[in-house]
Design a protein around this motif. Structure first.
Motif, short mmCIF file in Angstrom:
data_model
loop_
_atom_site.label_atom_id
_atom_site.label_comp_id
_atom_site.label_asym_id
_atom_site.label_seq_id
_atom_site.Cartn_x
_atom_site.Cartn_y
_atom_site.Cartn_z
N THR A 173 0.84 -1.20 0.00
CA THR A 173 0.00 0.00 0.00
C THR A 173 0.87 1.24 0.00
O THR A 173 2.05 1.18 0.35
CB THR A 173 -0.92 0.05 1.24
N GLY A 174 0.29 2.36 -0.40
CA GLY A 174 1.06 3.60 -0.45
C GLY A 174 0.21 4.72 -0.97
O GLY A 174 -1.01 4.72 -0.79
N ARG A 175 0.88 5.67 -1.63
CA ARG A 175 0.16 6.87 -2.07
C ARG A 175 0.34 7.10 -3.56
O ARG A 175 1.23 6.55 -4.18
CB ARG A 175 0.68 8.10 -1.32
N ARG A 176 -0.56 7.94 -4.09
CA ARG A 176 -0.43 8.43 -5.47
C ARG A 176 0.04 9.88 -5.42
O ARG A 176 -0.28 10.60 -4.48
CB ARG A 176 -1.78 8.38 -6.19
N LEU A 177 0.71 10.26 -6.49
CA LEU A 177 1.22 11.64 -6.57
C LEU A 177 0.16 12.68 -6.23
O LEU A 177 0.41 13.63 -5.52
CB LEU A 177 1.75 11.88 -8.00
N GLU A 178 -1.05 12.51 -6.74
CA GLU A 178 -2.04 13.58 -6.63
C GLU A 178 -2.78 13.59 -5.31
O GLU A 178 -3.55 14.52 -5.03
CB GLU A 178 -3.08 13.47 -7.76
N HIS A 179 -2.63 12.56 -4.49
CA HIS A 179 -3.44 12.53 -3.28
C HIS A 179 -2.63 12.48 -2.02
O HIS A 179 -1.45 12.13 -2.02
CB HIS A 179 -4.43 11.36 -3.34
N TRP A 180 -3.32 12.83 -0.93
CA TRP A 180 -2.67 12.89 0.36
C TRP A 180 -3.40 11.99 1.34
O TRP A 180 -4.59 12.19 1.58
CB TRP A 180 -2.66 14.34 0.87
N HIS A 181 -2.72 11.03 1.86
CA HIS A 181 -3.23 10.22 2.96
C HIS A 181 -4.71 9.85 2.84
O HIS A 181 -5.09 9.24 1.86
CB HIS A 181 -2.85 10.88 4.28
N THR A 182 -5.52 10.26 3.82
CA THR A 182 -6.91 9.75 3.78
C THR A 182 -7.81 10.59 2.87
O THR A 182 -9.03 10.45 2.91
CB THR A 182 -7.51 9.66 5.20
N GLY A 183 -7.22 11.44 2.07
CA GLY A 183 -7.96 12.12 1.01
C GLY A 183 -8.86 13.26 1.46
O GLY A 183 -9.53 13.88 0.64
N THR A 184 -8.89 13.57 2.77
CA THR A 184 -9.80 14.63 3.23
C THR A 184 -9.50 15.97 2.56
O THR A 184 -10.40 16.74 2.29
CB THR A 184 -9.74 14.80 4.76
N MET A 185 -8.23 16.21 2.29
CA MET A 185 -7.86 17.47 1.64
C MET A 185 -7.90 17.33 0.11
O MET A 185 -8.60 18.06 -0.57
CB MET A 185 -6.44 17.88 2.06
N THR A 186 -7.13 16.37 -0.41
CA THR A 186 -6.94 16.33 -1.86
C THR A 186 -8.19 15.91 -2.62
O THR A 186 -8.36 16.29 -3.77
CB THR A 186 -5.79 15.37 -2.21
N ARG A 187 -9.06 15.12 -1.98
CA ARG A 187 -10.27 14.74 -2.71
C ARG A 187 -11.24 15.90 -2.77
O ARG A 187 -12.23 15.85 -3.49
CB ARG A 187 -10.92 13.51 -2.06
N ARG A 188 -10.96 16.96 -2.01
CA ARG A 188 -11.77 18.16 -2.09
C ARG A 188 -11.07 19.25 -2.89
O ARG A 188 -11.47 20.40 -2.86
CB ARG A 188 -12.12 18.66 -0.69
N SER A 189 -10.00 18.88 -3.57
CA SER A 189 -9.34 19.84 -4.44
C SER A 189 -9.79 19.55 -5.87
O SER A 189 -9.69 18.43 -6.35
CB SER A 189 -7.82 19.68 -4.32
N ARG A 190 -10.27 20.59 -6.54
CA ARG A 190 -10.85 20.38 -7.87
C ARG A 190 -9.87 19.70 -8.82
O ARG A 190 -10.18 18.68 -9.45
CB ARG A 190 -11.28 21.73 -8.47
N ALA A 191 -8.68 20.25 -8.90
CA ALA A 191 -7.73 19.74 -9.89
C ALA A 191 -7.26 18.33 -9.54
O ALA A 191 -7.21 17.44 -10.40
CB ALA A 191 -6.53 20.67 -9.98
N LEU A 192 -6.92 18.11 -8.29
CA LEU A 192 -6.37 16.81 -7.90
C LEU A 192 -7.42 15.72 -8.06
O LEU A 192 -7.13 14.61 -8.51
CB LEU A 192 -5.86 16.87 -6.46
N HIS A 193 -8.66 16.07 -7.70
CA HIS A 193 -9.73 15.10 -7.88
C HIS A 193 -9.97 14.82 -9.36
O HIS A 193 -10.19 13.67 -9.76
CB HIS A 193 -11.00 15.61 -7.21
#
Lengths: 769, 254
Positions: free
Chosen positions: A660-680
């Motif tokens: 398991t690990g991470r993708r470039l565009e996302h951060w940990h549990t996604g609370t921040m990056t999944r709410r970012s328009r571009a990253l999502h």
């Protein structure tokens, strides 16, 4: 100041200015600005705002801050639309860290802070929503037909009622005190956050230690580099990096071990790739996935998962056999070499080849390249640390550096790439159960006395529990009350099904966060905090660089800064914590942390300083341990390690190895990056990476849906073929709640670092209809 | 700029009659900068290795030919002139040519990069867009106009909106190579290069696939260094419009 005078003053200081009527355009606003001038600019903006019509009101102010994402700590300038209280755009600024470079998260990932789902009012769980348990479909462990990205507010919010800060804080403090007085301090615990500032981390551990009365305080460092830090403290007496990542440009060889650097530390990776491209630095990459860094490598060793100890022992075997060791360094600076020599004796490259799955010739070549280097640096990531033998993995890398004399000079050294923007700082500030700020042991009576005097209370001499142990304690009923600041263990801790039970079992839980997280579903009280952009504080990056993050936005609604909330809880628990500003907290912290001595907000300036910083007019110390190590003997210690396999090996029933690990565009549990328009938009959901031949054997097409199951749980997600994977291996990122990788992971711990084995467990993959 | 090593001889030269000393390896552009003389430039950025393709930093060094200051090394005893009628005329001519098929709306797009080209036109007094080659504006993207003389021009080069964060307008590109060096040399993502010949030359991603389908990692470096708006932001406003065209990033607006 009139517009004309202001214009003149700014020009005098080298600021580029243009005038459009009464409006001014400014650029090159650097440190040269005096506070008076800054005030004059702000006053001018105010005057202008008052006279402008609605349509023209947009004014943009720049704020020199740092990136809120990873441990690289890039210097960023945010451009803030003040009338609308949001960031318009971001740009990298000049700093020794990033030289204006950014990655996709830093450049485009800041808009989560203005997301409409931000928590704005304290929430209290309704009577009707007890007994406690998960509230949303996914967190209950059920699957819904439509794929869900974020916590469903409509499903969760009705279980809470809005409350005033007074009521919520009183309730939190009363219940925590009640548990403390009834069951003892050991029934309480706190999870701090490596996303919060040094000041907030310091206050959080102070609250837990002084007001809760326990050392049960930990944070996500436990889940990332706890084993590395344990090995570093044991061998060279210090858990931080021995040189900065930028030093790679003077290294002859860089070894990257278990780090997907381009994905997880993208800007640091640019400097490593650049050093390689310049022809100066040879690059060796050791990884079970053929990551992008491998495309740049001179030597790429695609080892079988979990066989790191064997590989590095065999390197050391070769180095000793071929005399590629630094005898003088070993004699003058180290101890325990003979013991190490005895252990690595049996790890010939031929033995290693069979276990690691790499040709013995390649092992020898890579080892020689490392051994012949005049200067070599070692970078490592979670691929080393997140194993039940993570401490052993790190010990091997440290021995490798000691044996070749590669610590303490420019272009040499150990650099465990730190994950969170402030994981170094939160650890430095003492959010660790065994140590006070600056790694001063809670078990040492003299140290304890110093902190008892400073904090004016008696402190618990017993080291506290770690993250996964605290969750275990909650499950067993030993831990009854918890305060979580900005952590989301429901998605980030291993074996989610167990975490669910543990969180449900807590008598009282306070969650302080900026969004409704999965973990908040189990809360009795939810406190709305400010985001990174809405407060000031210092953050310490992977290089040990302490930098100031400056407030750019006003917090939404009633959200309050984390440090203020912590102080309020302290006061209500009968332990007053009164501070006028983060700066005041910082000076209290630095007075107790010798490594931070001499640092102030003023001298940190725009680009921060490296700790230790004996002369604050300089940038701080880049290379550590040139003469001696901070160990009892002053020597670096070889700690040999024998190979031990992962805890759960693949078998007939569960034939694949999950990583398991991470993708470039996302951060940990996604609370921040999944709410970012571009990253999502770039990466909207989870996928599992698998070797094309494995997928073909399963009869699954590119993007076909598979069920991945372990002994602990199962998830369903699309699978994609990737020739970067080994046969028999599956990679799943842990950001996505609808296919939470940590439902599958095993909660076995490294015995020393207490870090879970996120990088290895056995799973079954089958096509899902 | 080259860093100083002990015992190295400094190079002495004069620029516009002012003496300056630099280390061996320094360029005329760097020497001029030490004197506070800002030479016009589109393709150069101090963070990038100079390539000397836009030729706007042309200076006179007493040779028959003009030379590009960003790539020409400073030499002992050199006498450099950074402005003269001849130089101004050359620069105006260059900018006029670069703008001859530049789409008028590119400078309006949101960007963290600059509008250095349009800025420079204003500074040099180039009458643009009146003297745009086709004399027309606003042709539909994808159409190609063939002006008299048969030289391909107009707005025929592609728009690429496939990336989620960066918009590519190949028509606005002047092939200064800043994006390519930003991508390949600074970030070392090695996604960008050039493709095609002659007028068909363009920047390209991977083996000339649309940006959104390439291995681009969306770091934004190419957009940041672009001086024309050929690479601009998608979905972000960037600086307010009155700051666009400022030729530099990082404007506060009061």
């Amino acid at each position: 100041m009139t517009t004309t005078t202001l214009l003149g003053e700014l020009k005098k200081r080298g600021v580029k200015v243009r005038r459009r009527g009464e409006r001014l355009l400014l650029s090159d606003l650097h440190g040269a600005l005096t506070p008076e001038l800054r005030a004059a600019i702000d006053a001018h903006r105010e005057e202008l705002l008052a006279t402008l019509d609605g349509g023209e009101r947009s004014t943009v102010r720049s704020v020199d801050s740092v990136c809120p994402y990873c441990g690289v700590g890039c210097a960023i300038r945010y451009f803030v639309d003040e009338a609308e209280n949001r960031i318009r755009y971001a740009d990298g600024r000049e700093s020794p860290v990033n030289h204006e470079r950014l990655c996709v998260k830093g450049r485009f990932g800041f808009d989560y802070t203005s997301h409409p789902q931000r928590l704005q009012t304290p929430l209290i769980r309704k009577e009707s929503s007890y007994p406690k348990g998960p509230l949303s479909t996914e967190v209950r462990g059920e699957r819904r037909r439509r794929s869900g990205g974020l916590v469903d507010y409509e499903e969760v919010l009705p279980h809470f009622r809005e409350a005033t800060w007074e009521e919520a804080l009183d309730l939190a403090a009363t219940r925590l005190v009640e548990i403390r007085d009834r069951d003892g301090s050991g029934a309480l615990a706190g999870f701090g956050s490596a996303k919060c500032s040094n000041e907030e981390a310091y206050l959080f551990q102070k609250l837990v230690r002084a007001a809760f009365g326990t050392n049960n305080v930990d944070h996500c460092t436990r889940l990332c580099h706890a084993s590395s830090v344990a090995a570093l403290l044991e061998t060279i007496g210090s858990g931080a990096v021995t040189t900065v990542f930028g030093d790679v440009q003077t290294a002859d060889v860089a070894l990257i071990a278990g780090s997907n650097t381009t994905g997880n530390h993208p800007v640091a990776a640019t400097f490593i790739k650049q050093a390689r491209k310049s022809g100066r630095t040879k690059l060796i990459v050791v990884e079970p996935r053929r990551i992008e860094m491998a495309d740049h490598a001179d030597y790429f060793l695609q080892i079988n998962p979990g066989t790191d100890v064997v590989l590095y022992n065999s390197w050391m075997h070769v180095l000793i056999e071929e005399g590629l060791i630094d005898e003088a360094y070993i004699a003058d600076r180290t101890e325990g070499f003979e013991e190490l020599k005895a252990v690595v004796e049996s790890y010939s490259p031929e033995v290693a080849a069979g276990i690691c799955g790499v040709e013995s010739g390649l092992i020898r070549e890579a080892a020689r390249t490392f051994g012949r280097a005049e200067r070599a640096m070692i970078f490592w990531g979670m691929g080393i640390s997140q194993h039940t033998h993570g401490t052993d993995n790190a010990r091997c890398l440290i021995s490798l550096a000691l044996m070749t004399g590669n610590i303490g000079r420019e272009g040499t050294g150990l650099h465990p790439l730190r994950g969170q923007n402030n994981v170094q700082g939160a650890s430095d500030a003492g959010v660790i159960p065994m140590v006070y700020p600056d790694y001063q042991s809670v078990a040492d009576p003299a140290v304890r006395e110093k902190f008892e005097q400073a904090w004016g209370v008696e402190l618990d001499p017993k080291p506290g529990l770690t993250v996964v142990e605290i969750m275990g304690g909650a499950l067993d009923g030993v831990i009854k009350g918890m305060y979580m600041m900005g952590e989301n263990p429901f998605l980030s801790d291993p074996n989610v099904n167990k975490v669910r039970k543990a969180l449900s079992n807590l008598e009282f839980l306070v969650v302080q966060d900026i969004f409704l997280t999965e973990t908040a579903e189990f809360a009795d009280v939810i406190l709305p905090a400010t985001s990174f952009f809405e407060k000031s504080g210092t953050y310490t990056n992977s290089d040990r660089r302490v930098q100031v993050g400056r407030k750019a936005l006003q917090p939404p609604g009633g959200a309050r800064t984390d440090w203020e909330i912590t102080c309020e809880i302290g006061a209500r628990m009968g332990y007053p914590m009164e501070y006028g500003s983060p700066e005041e907290v910082f000076s209290e912290f630095t007075a107790l942390a010798p490594s931070y001595a001499g640092l102030t907000y003023d001298n940190l300036g725009l680009t921060g300083k490296l700790w230790p910083c004996p002369d604050p007019s300089e940038d701080g110390t880049q290379v550590l341990f040139g003469d001696r190590f901070p160990t009892a003997s002053g020597r670096g210690k070889f700690v040999p390690a024998e190979f031990a396999p992962a805890k759960e090996l693949p078998d007939k029933e569960y034939p694949f190895v999950l990583n398991t690990g991470r993708r470039l565009e996302h951060w940990h549990t996604g609370t921040m990056t999944r709410r970012s328009r571009a990253l999502h938009a770039i990466r909207p959901g989870p996928v599992a990476d698998m070797h094309p031949a494995d997928l073909e054997a399963l009869g699954v097409e590119d993007g076909g849906i598979v069920e991945v199951a372990s002994r602990r749980g199962s998830i369903v997600l699309p699978a994609v073929p990737s020739d970067r994977m080994l046969r028999g291996a599956v990679f799943i990122p842990f950001h996505f709640r609808e296919a939470a990788a940590n439902l599958l992971t095993i909660d076995e711990l490294d015995p020393v670092g207490k870090i879970p084995e996120y990088k290895f467990c056995a799973v079954r993959v089958s096509p899902a209809s | 700029m080259a860093t100083r090593r002990s015992g190295e001889q400094m190079i002495s030269l004069s620029i516009d009659g002012r003496a300056v000393q630099v280390l061996p390896g320094a360029t005329i552009w760097e020497a001029a900068r030490l004197l506070g003389i800002g030479l016009p430039v589109l393709c150069h950025d101090p963070r990038l290795e100079p390539v000397g393709v836009c030729r706007l930093c042309l200076v006179e060094v007493g040779e028959p030919k003009l030379t590009a200051a960003c790539v020409r090394g400073a030499e002992d005893g050199m006498e450099v002139r950074t402005s003269s009628e001849r130089l101004e005329a050359c620069r105006r001519g260059l900018v006029e040519l670069l703008l001859s098929d530049y789409p008028v709306d590119a400078s309006d797009r949101p960007k963290t990069g600059s509008d250095a080209l349009v800025e420079l036109a204003a500074e040099l007094g180039v009458d643009w867009p009146a003297r745009r080659w086709s004399g027309e504006t606003g042709e539909a993207p994808g159409s190609r106009t063939e002006p008299a003389g048969g030289i391909p021009a107009g707005d025929g080069r592609a728009l690429d909106g496939t990336s989620k964060v960066i918009f590519v307008d190949h028509q606005a590109c002047i092939l200064c190579d800043r994006c390519i060096r930003g991508c390949d040399d600074l970030q070392v993502n090695e996604v960008m290069g050039r493709t095609g010949k002659g007028y068909q030359t363009s920047i390209a991603f991977d083996l000339d696939v649309p940006m959104g389908e390439s291995t681009c990692v969306s770091c934004g470096e190419c957009e940041k260094v672009c001086p024309t708006g050929a690479l601009s932001l998608v979905g972000w406003e960037g600086p307010p419009n009155d700051a666009a065209g400022s030729g530099d990033v990082g404007w506060e607006v009061l």
